[in-house]
Design an enzyme around this catalytic site. Sequence first.
Site, short mmCIF file in Angstrom:
data_model
loop_
_atom_site.label_atom_id
_atom_site.label_comp_id
_atom_site.label_asym_id
_atom_site.label_seq_id
_atom_site.Cartn_x
_atom_site.Cartn_y
_atom_site.Cartn_z
NE ARG A 46 -2.37 -1.28 3.47
CZ ARG A 46 -2.81 -2.26 4.24
NH1 ARG A 46 -4.12 -2.84 3.75
NH2 ARG A 46 -2.46 -2.59 5.36
CG ASP B 58 5.85 -9.95 3.57
OD1 ASP B 58 6.68 -10.35 2.67
OD2 ASP B 58 5.16 -10.71 3.84
CG HIS C 232 6.08 -8.57 7.21
ND1 HIS C 232 5.40 -7.70 6.76
CD2 HIS C 232 7.47 -8.36 7.57
CE1 HIS C 232 6.19 -6.82 6.85
NE2 HIS C 232 7.41 -7.14 7.20
CG ASP D 40 0.55 -0.50 5.58
OD1 ASP D 40 -0.44 -1.05 6.12
OD2 ASP D 40 0.71 -0.97 4.35
CG ASP D 41 -4.17 0.26 8.36
OD1 ASP D 41 -3.29 0.14 9.28
OD2 ASP D 41 -5.42 -0.34 8.55
CG ASP E 209 -5.26 -10.45 15.33
OD1 ASP E 209 -4.92 -11.59 14.66
OD2 ASP E 209 -5.75 -9.47 14.73
CB SER F 48 -8.62 -5.82 7.51
OG SER F 48 -9.15 -5.72 8.72
#
Length: 452
Positions: free
Chosen positions: A122, A149, A195, A217-218, A296, A327
């Site tokens: 992204r 990654d 990763h 990254d978001d 998670d 997601s």
Amino acid sequence: MRIKRTYCLIATFIFSWIFLLYFTFQNRPNLASTPNDSIANQVLEVDIRKLEDGIQEEFKKNKEMVHNLHRFMDNKKVAGVEIEIEKEKALGSDNKLSPHVLMRNKDPSGIVIPVLVFACNRITVSRCLDQLLQYRPDPDQFPIIVSQDCNDEQTRTVINKYIPQVSLIQQPDQSEIEVPPKEKKFRGYFKIARHYGWALNEIFFNFNFKSVIIVEDDLDIAPDFFEYFLGTYPLLEKDPTLWCISAWNDNGKVGLIDEKQSETLYRTDFFPGLGWMLNKALWQELSAKWPRSYWDDWIRQPEQRKERACIRPEISRTRTFGKIGVSNGLFYEKHLKYIKLNEKFVPFSKMNMSYLTREVYDKQFINAVYQSAVVSYQELREGKIAHDGPVRIVYYTKESFKRTAKMLGLMDDFRSGVPRTAYRGVITFFYKGRTVYLAPNLNWKGYDIKWS
Ligand SMILES: *[C@@H]1O[C@H](CO)[C@@H](O)[C@H](O)[C@H]1NC(C)=O
Ligand SMILES: CC(=O)N[C@H]1CO[C@H](CO)[C@@H](O)[C@@H]1O
């Protein structure tokens, strides 16, 4: 400076000691030479020899100590640079850390917390990096390391523009992951777990950091994002019942938080993630059994959590700006989008945070929850409560919990039996101007893993 002073003190001490011994040694023979008793003389001679040996032994030890002190001081001088450069050479051309990462011992407080940004394909990672750079108080204290990654060329080009303010490392294993046929559509979760495993190994076992803040990254971040982690870092170090600091409140929507209480923090049994800090000891424990996917939910299982808690804020210090890919887009539209990002800077590192350690917090928390008046959902919603202050809504079953949570707009799901933001079964939130506890009975016996 402190090391030098310690060194001088030790040296002075050693020399005075040797001086003292020397005189004792000098005086003993004089005493012995007056009487002519041969037996007494013999005994004395043995004594003296013993003493002599003792002195030599001590002398050797002291020499060794001085030598070690020298070595320690020399290492101290170069640890920031030379040792790391060796490592850098060993890493090859791809995984390079920029100079400020290598000179990390420069920070006077000694606390260095790298920020590890997970990136894949992204290009919007730039939004996250812009904010990290904008709010970062000190590049030596908070080196930013992007781990990429997916080998996406375009994303790499974007990240490269931030070097040397940030460092880039790249996940080398791009092989196809074997995924059970039923889980084909969850392939992304397998890649994420791989990763995470690789990058955290790099952070702790290769670069040897003591702790790390993980960011995806978001994420947007709050102006006091760094200050929040710096202020809570000592808690993570000293309270073994804590295993993470999270920047995220799962129920952090406008209408469920006290927008004036930026400084309020809580303990939670639910692992929130989404901008979180862990230390090396925890990684040593988890890395040995790191899962192939869904890390998670795995981390939230009792075998991993071991009844440890995280710190979470009243008002989130991160907010996701939307995920494309692995997601669930619906989850974002329905929920994540409404999480409020904190705006007011709180100087956490200058505040007394001890109230969050378990002994202090639990006592105060249990008192506050179970001394509050019990009300019904109707009374709360209609604002029919005469007195001020916190109130409590009681739940007895999974169904009553879910029903009430839904009506209030709280998250109503469980992971390993733990509702989001729960601490000792209690969900704390803010509603129509007061603190509300959605709480089980006082004789609560722990989470029921069957609740889901
Ligand atoms: C910090 O808070 C703790 C507990 O809340 C208290 O016992 C302690 O005295 C406080 N320390 C200072 C320096 O104020
Ligand atoms: C105190 C003592 O033992 N004195 C001795 C010194 O040596 C003479 C002779 O060798 C002895 O007679 C003493 O008894």
